[in-house]
Design a protein around this motif. Structure first.
Motif, PDB file in Angstrom:
ATOM      1  N   UNK A 191       0.864  -1.181   0.000  1.00 42.30           N
ATOM      2  CA  UNK A 191       0.000   0.000   0.000  1.00 42.30           C
ATOM      3  C   UNK A 191       0.892   1.219   0.000  1.00 42.30           C
ATOM      4  N   UNK A 192       0.687   2.119  -0.960  1.00 41.35           N
ATOM      5  CA  UNK A 192       1.479   3.347  -1.018  1.00 41.35           C
ATOM      6  C   UNK A 192       0.544   4.530  -1.220  1.00 41.35           C
ATOM      7  N   UNK A 193       0.930   5.674  -0.678  1.00 42.73           N
ATOM      8  CA  UNK A 193       0.131   6.887  -0.787  1.00 42.73           C
ATOM      9  C   UNK A 193       1.035   8.113  -0.736  1.00 42.73           C
ATOM     10  N   UNK A 194       0.593   9.177  -1.377  1.00 41.88           N
ATOM     11  CA  UNK A 194       1.344  10.427  -1.335  1.00 41.88           C
ATOM     12  C   UNK A 194       0.763  11.421  -0.333  1.00 41.88           C
ATOM     13  N   UNK A 195      -0.335  11.063   0.337  1.00 41.32           N
ATOM     14  CA  UNK A 195      -0.922  11.926   1.363  1.00 41.32           C
ATOM     15  C   UNK A 195      -0.420  11.424   2.709  1.00 41.32           C
ATOM     16  N   UNK A 196       0.614  12.086   3.233  1.00 43.77           N
ATOM     17  CA  UNK A 196       1.315  11.603   4.420  1.00 43.77           C
ATOM     18  C   UNK A 196       0.561  12.002   5.686  1.00 43.77           C
ATOM     19  N   UNK A 197       0.299  10.999   6.520  1.00 43.49           N
ATOM     20  CA  UNK A 197      -0.403  11.209   7.777  1.00 43.49           C
ATOM     21  C   UNK A 197       0.442  10.715   8.937  1.00 43.49           C
ATOM     22  N   UNK A 198       0.036  11.067  10.158  1.00 41.66           N
ATOM     23  CA  UNK A 198       0.766  10.712  11.362  1.00 41.66           C
ATOM     24  C   UNK A 198       0.082   9.626  12.165  1.00 41.66           C
ATOM     25  N   UNK A 199       0.177   9.677  13.503  1.00 46.59           N
ATOM     26  CA  UNK A 199      -0.378   8.617  14.345  1.00 46.59           C
ATOM     27  C   UNK A 199      -1.884   8.417  14.207  1.00 46.59           C
ATOM     28  N   UNK A 200      -2.583   9.450  13.705  1.00 44.08           N
ATOM     29  CA  UNK A 200      -4.032   9.310  13.529  1.00 44.08           C
ATOM     30  C   UNK A 200      -4.406   8.446  12.330  1.00 44.08           C
ATOM     31  N   UNK A 201      -3.433   8.066  11.531  1.00 42.54           N
ATOM     32  CA  UNK A 201      -3.678   7.362  10.273  1.00 42.54           C
ATOM     33  C   UNK A 201      -4.174   5.936  10.513  1.00 42.54           C
ATOM     34  N   UNK A 202      -5.336   5.605   9.989  1.00 48.64           N
ATOM     35  CA  UNK A 202      -5.896   4.256  10.100  1.00 48.64           C
ATOM     36  C   UNK A 202      -6.116   3.616   8.724  1.00 48.64           C
ATOM     37  N   UNK A 203      -5.634   4.238   7.666  1.00 49.21           N
ATOM     38  CA  UNK A 203      -5.946   3.745   6.325  1.00 49.21           C
ATOM     39  C   UNK A 203      -5.447   2.314   6.105  1.00 49.21           C
ATOM     40  N   UNK A 204      -4.145   2.097   6.223  1.00 52.20           N
ATOM     41  CA  UNK A 204      -3.608   0.756   5.996  1.00 52.20           C
ATOM     42  C   UNK A 204      -4.084  -0.215   7.065  1.00 52.20           C
ATOM     43  N   UNK A 205      -4.229   0.269   8.294  1.00 50.56           N
ATOM     44  CA  UNK A 205      -4.694  -0.605   9.378  1.00 50.56           C
ATOM     45  C   UNK A 205      -6.072  -1.167   9.057  1.00 50.56           C
ATOM     46  N   UNK A 206      -6.974  -0.332   8.556  1.00 51.04           N
ATOM     47  CA  UNK A 206      -8.322  -0.801   8.228  1.00 51.04           C
ATOM     48  C   UNK A 206      -8.317  -1.710   7.006  1.00 51.04           C
ATOM     49  N   UNK A 207      -7.446  -1.433   6.045  1.00 49.22           N
ATOM     50  CA  UNK A 207      -7.330  -2.322   4.887  1.00 49.22           C
ATOM     51  C   UNK A 207      -6.815  -3.688   5.321  1.00 49.22           C
ATOM     52  N   UNK A 208      -5.799  -3.701   6.181  1.00 51.87           N
ATOM     53  CA  UNK A 208      -5.244  -4.979   6.661  1.00 51.87           C
ATOM     54  C   UNK A 208      -6.284  -5.724   7.492  1.00 51.87           C
ATOM     55  N   UNK A 209      -7.053  -5.024   8.300  1.00 55.43           N
ATOM     56  CA  UNK A 209      -8.118  -5.679   9.082  1.00 55.43           C
ATOM     57  C   UNK A 209      -9.138  -6.324   8.167  1.00 55.43           C
ATOM     58  N   UNK A 210      -9.506  -5.629   7.088  1.00 50.53           N
ATOM     59  CA  UNK A 210     -10.450  -6.204   6.129  1.00 50.53           C
ATOM     60  C   UNK A 210      -9.852  -7.421   5.443  1.00 50.53           C
ATOM     61  N   UNK A 211      -8.564  -7.361   5.126  1.00 53.64           N
ATOM     62  CA  UNK A 211      -7.891  -8.511   4.520  1.00 53.64           C
ATOM     63  C   UNK A 211      -7.869  -9.687   5.483  1.00 53.64           C
ATOM     64  N   UNK A 212      -7.585  -9.437   6.735  1.00 56.42           N
ATOM     65  CA  UNK A 212      -7.545 -10.502   7.746  1.00 56.42           C
ATOM     66  C   UNK A 212      -8.896 -11.226   7.802  1.00 56.42           C
ATOM     67  N   UNK A 213      -9.967 -10.453   7.764  1.00 62.05           N
ATOM     68  CA  UNK A 213     -11.298 -11.055   7.810  1.00 62.05           C
ATOM     69  C   UNK A 213     -11.643 -11.807   6.515  1.00 62.05           C
ATOM     70  N   UNK A 214     -10.963 -11.450   5.438  1.00 59.44           N
ATOM     71  CA  UNK A 214     -11.288 -12.056   4.133  1.00 59.44           C
ATOM     72  C   UNK A 214     -10.535 -13.342   3.866  1.00 59.44           C
ATOM     73  N   UNK A 215      -9.434 -13.551   4.572  1.00 57.23           N
ATOM     74  CA  UNK A 215      -8.599 -14.711   4.266  1.00 57.23           C
ATOM     75  C   UNK A 215      -8.577 -15.724   5.418  1.00 57.23           C
TER      76      UNK A 215
END
Length: 385
Positions: A361-385
């Protein structure tokens, strides 16, 4: 206005696609891509948003972007491959390969300790400039001569940028090639992926332009106000070499001068497809390439550093093996067998040996500790596999 999401996700990965689309909510200037490979086969390939808000250039399927500390994971694959081939040993002193490194009380520092952020060189004692950090010999000579910031064996601190020069010089001494050359020869070229440590000028116009979110800028402004020596802050700036955010609109890793230099602690450039393909190839044959075998993965991913650093800091804390970032409260992967590395601003790449997955996962919109984008994607992947 929501970003247009392009690409595809195989049946069963709908929730992953939804999580990726949600990542764009309220971020009209963001661009990003997600790629997931399972058993050597692409199951998710999605992209969307804006690659360069200044011009309106849209993000494409193979748009490369700076992946920051994900580069440490790629360099750690190189080191593990040398261990696998019997050319490098995690347990021997760095100075066996790089004699100058023994200076100033570092003779006993092992390769493994250096890769696990325990070498005491998380920041330079003397301020470096941009001219310094684009000169490989100048930086590695300074690190070899430097006295550690803390006594060996008393703890660790994240070597945010210096890690790459230390690991990269070890690799150069063993292979006779620069880390960027070795990466291209062993990984990027055989796999046919858009990934570089040291960006060629011919590729410069393809790279996404980076932007820093206001909360991340505010976080670093607060760090800058703390009394010196603030070693974690200096680990990011190296003194006068980089902005603490790592980028400005026309500076830092938004410039070709910095991107062209081999800065293997943070300067890798890759597409999401490249990251996922590389990490897949560490655990399962991918495009005819298998980079690592289970015994070296098991050795390289034993926990070496975790908890609070020698400079303190608040939880959640990360966990590292020999250069690889492991599953931890700070960076959740799919389970505790996964290994990879995330990067400043939201980038993530990892492998899952049990499920035979490579993730990018790559992005050009840099975020800090509040960032949940990849975390939520990985959580969805965990539930899918």
């Amino acid at each position: 206005m929501s970003a247009t999401i392009l690409g595809s996700a195989e049946r069963g990965y709908e929730a992953v696609a939804e999580a990726f689309a949600k990542a764009f909510d309220g971020r009209p200037a963001m661009g990003a891509a997600l790629h997931i490979v399972r058993d050597g086969h692409t199951v998710v390939d999605l992209w969307g948003g804006v690659a360069d808000a200044r011009t309106g250039r849209l993000w494409g399927q193979y748009t490369p972007s700076v992946v920051f500390s994900c580069t440490k994971g790629l360099v750690s694959i190189l080191a593990a491959r040398l261990v696998q081939e019997g050319r490098l040993d995690y347990t021997v002193p760095v100075s066996q390969y790089w004699p100058e490194f023994a200076a100033a009380g570092k003779a006993a520092v092992t390769v493994g300790q250096a890769l696990a952020h325990q070498a005491g060189l998380s920041a330079p004692r003397a301020d470096l400039s941009e001219d310094d950090i684009v000169d490989w010999e100048r930086v590695t000579a300074a690190l070899a001569a430097q006295e550690p910031l803390w006594p060996l064996g008393t703890g660790y601190a994240y070597h945010a940028l210096t890690h790459g020069w230390i690991a990269g010089e070890i690799i150069r001494r063993v292979t006779g090639m620069s880390v960027g050359q070795y990466f291209s020869n062993l990984i990027a070229n055989p796999l046919g992926v858009d990934a570089w440590i040291g960006l060629p000028a011919a590729q410069a116009d393809r790279v996404a332009h980076l932007q820093v979110s206001p909360p991340l800028s505010a976080l670093w402004a607060d760090e800058a106000s703390k009394p010196a020596p603030n070693w974690p802050y200096k680990a990011m700036t190296l003194g006068n070499a980089l902005p603490a955010d790592l980028v400005s609109d026309n500076g830092g890793f938004n410039t070709q001068r910095i991107r062209a230099a081999e800065i293997p602690g943070a300067g890798g450039i890759a597409s999401a497809e490249a990251l996922a393909t590389i990490w897949s190839a560490t655990v399962v044959p991918t495009r005819g390439i298998k980079l690592l075998e289970p015994p070296v993965i098991a050795e390289a991913t034993k926990v070496q550093s975790e908890g609070a650093s020698v400079f303190g800091g608040e939880p959640p804390y990360s966990r590292w093996g020999y250069g690889f970032q492991l599953d931890s409260p700070a960076r959740r992967y799919l389970d505790d067998q996964c290994f990879g590395h995330d990067g400043a601003g939201g980038q993530v790449g990892f492998a899952d040996p049990r499920r035979r997955i490579g993730f990018g996962f790559v992005t050009n919109w840099m975020m800090g500790p509040e960032d949940q984008r990849a975390t939520e994607i990985i959580s969805a992947l965990r539930a899918s596999v």
